[in-house]
Motif scaffolding. Structure first.
Motif, PDB file in Angstrom:
ATOM      1  N   GLY A 255       0.791  -1.224   0.000  1.00 11.03           N
ATOM      2  CA  GLY A 255       0.000   0.000   0.000  1.00 11.03           C
ATOM      3  C   GLY A 255       0.825   1.277   0.000  1.00 11.03           C
ATOM      4  N   GLU A 256       2.125   1.149  -0.265  1.00  7.16           N
ATOM      5  CA  GLU A 256       2.979   2.336  -0.201  1.00  7.16           C
ATOM      6  C   GLU A 256       2.613   3.377  -1.262  1.00  7.16           C
ATOM      7  OE1 GLU A 256       4.038  -0.745  -0.376  1.00  7.16           O
ATOM      8  OE2 GLU A 256       5.014  -1.141   1.555  1.00  7.16           O
ATOM      9  N   THR A 257       2.264   2.904  -2.461  1.00  2.00           N
ATOM     10  CA  THR A 257       1.913   3.844  -3.532  1.00  2.00           C
ATOM     11  C   THR A 257       0.642   4.616  -3.188  1.00  2.00           C
ATOM     12  OG1 THR A 257       2.914   2.401  -5.195  1.00  2.00           O
ATOM     13  CG2 THR A 257       1.373   4.077  -5.974  1.00  2.00           C
ATOM     14  N   ALA A 258      -0.349   3.910  -2.681  1.00  3.32           N
ATOM     15  CA  ALA A 258      -1.595   4.571  -2.282  1.00  3.32           C
ATOM     16  C   ALA A 258      -1.340   5.562  -1.161  1.00  3.32           C
ATOM     17  CB  ALA A 258      -2.621   3.525  -1.850  1.00  3.32           C
ATOM     18  N   ALA A 259      -0.501   5.173  -0.198  1.00  6.16           N
ATOM     19  CA  ALA A 259      -0.174   6.068   0.907  1.00  6.16           C
ATOM     20  C   ALA A 259       0.519   7.326   0.398  1.00  6.16           C
ATOM     21  CB  ALA A 259       0.714   5.349   1.918  1.00  6.16           C
ATOM     22  N   ALA A 260       1.429   7.161  -0.574  1.00  6.74           N
ATOM     23  CA  ALA A 260       2.146   8.311  -1.133  1.00  6.74           C
ATOM     24  C   ALA A 260       1.180   9.265  -1.822  1.00  6.74           C
ATOM     25  CB  ALA A 260       3.219   7.835  -2.112  1.00  6.74           C
ATOM     26  N   ARG A 261       0.217   8.718  -2.589  1.00  4.06           N
ATOM     27  CA  ARG A 261      -0.771   9.574  -3.251  1.00  4.06           C
ATOM     28  C   ARG A 261      -1.557  10.394  -2.239  1.00  4.06           C
ATOM     29  NH1 ARG A 261      -2.004   4.963  -6.541  1.00  4.06           N
ATOM     30  NH2 ARG A 261      -3.772   4.522  -5.185  1.00  4.06           N
ATOM     31  N   LEU A 262      -1.997   9.730  -1.179  1.00  2.00           N
ATOM     32  CA  LEU A 262      -2.817  10.411  -0.179  1.00  2.00           C
ATOM     33  C   LEU A 262      -2.002  11.424   0.626  1.00  2.00           C
ATOM     34  CD1 LEU A 262      -4.927   7.365   1.067  1.00  2.00           C
ATOM     35  CD2 LEU A 262      -5.650   9.220  -0.450  1.00  2.00           C
ATOM     36  N   VAL A 263      -0.746  11.137   0.859  1.00  2.00           N
ATOM     37  CA  VAL A 263       0.125  12.079   1.562  1.00  2.00           C
ATOM     38  C   VAL A 263       0.303  13.351   0.735  1.00  2.00           C
ATOM     39  CG1 VAL A 263       2.508  12.505   2.275  1.00  2.00           C
ATOM     40  CG2 VAL A 263       1.361  10.414   2.993  1.00  2.00           C
TER      41      VAL A 263
END
Length: 230
Positions: free
Chosen positions: A195-203
């Motif tokens: 989920g790192e990519t999704a977390a980066a988008r949301l950050v």
């Protein structure tokens, strides 16, 4: 990378909804508290000032816990509201809005109070001699002059509400589509394998929203102040 999934878009829209409700619900109380603190001297004023600003220094998790033991369905007050009026804050988006409103309440009070304290008292005195009553003076003189602080405080509180995490997750949990705001969605993505990519988008999205909120607050305050001076 930059395409939001349905769950992420839901978290974004929910965050905007919760923040808007939190700010609007707290605004009348913030105006009242700021007016009392700015204009009156009375026993217990210091205590009121401390209580109003307590959310700034308490960990948000503590505020969430206090809400849980006060308004949870097993708490006396929470049970009464639920059984009598059907009002349930815990595990609902309204509870998230309540938590965000309380945590960001001092931001509104401080900004409005500063605006009230710099108003020339002679203007209000002059309107009083012309026959304007207290309520009339407040809505026609005081409140318009304090508008820059009111707008700046509301926008700052809105931006801060978007980033609230501790009080919300403690009080209303992390329920998809109901209480999972952007910060909780980031937390969930980090805890999910891959989920790192999704977390980066949301950050990145959260940073952009915060910067936009602060910039809008400054622009709005300057424009309203310029209109008032002109």
């Amino acid at each position: 990378m930059w395409t939001l999934s349905e769950a992420e878009l839901t978290a974004l829209l929910l965050s905007l909804r919760i923040s808007a409700v939190a700010v609007l619900a707290a605004l009348p109380f913030a105006v009242a508290a700021a007016f009392v603190l700015a204009r009156y001297r009375f026993p217990g004023r210091a205590l009121l000032d401390v209580l109003v600003h307590m959310p700034l220094v308490l960990p948000p998790v503590v505020m969430g816990y206090l809400l849980l033991i006060t308004l949870g369905t097993r708490a006396p007050l929470g049970a009464f509201l639920h059984e009598t009026f059907g009002i349930r804050f815990v595990f609902s988006w309204t509870g998230a809005a309540l938590a965000a409103a309380i945590v960001t309440f001092p931001f509104q009070v401080r900004a409005i109070r500063l605006s009230l304290e710099v108003i020339d008292s002679g203007i209000e005195t002059a309107s009083e001699t012309l026959g304007a009553g207290p309520i009339d003076r407040f809505f026609t003189i005081t409140l318009p002059l304090a508008l820059p602080g009111l707008v700046a405080g509301a926008i700052t509180a809105f931006a801060a509400s978007l980033g609230e995490f501790g009080a919300i997750i403690t009080f209303v949990s992390n329920i998809p589509g109901e209480t999972r705001t952007l910060p909780l969605a980031i937390y969930t993505a980090i805890q999910t394998p891959g989920g790192e990519t999704a977390a980066a988008r949301l950050v990145v999205l959260s940073i952009c929203l915060a910067l936009a909120g602060l910039l809008l607050s400054e622009i709005a305050a300057r424009r309203i102040r310029a209109m008032a001076e002109g």
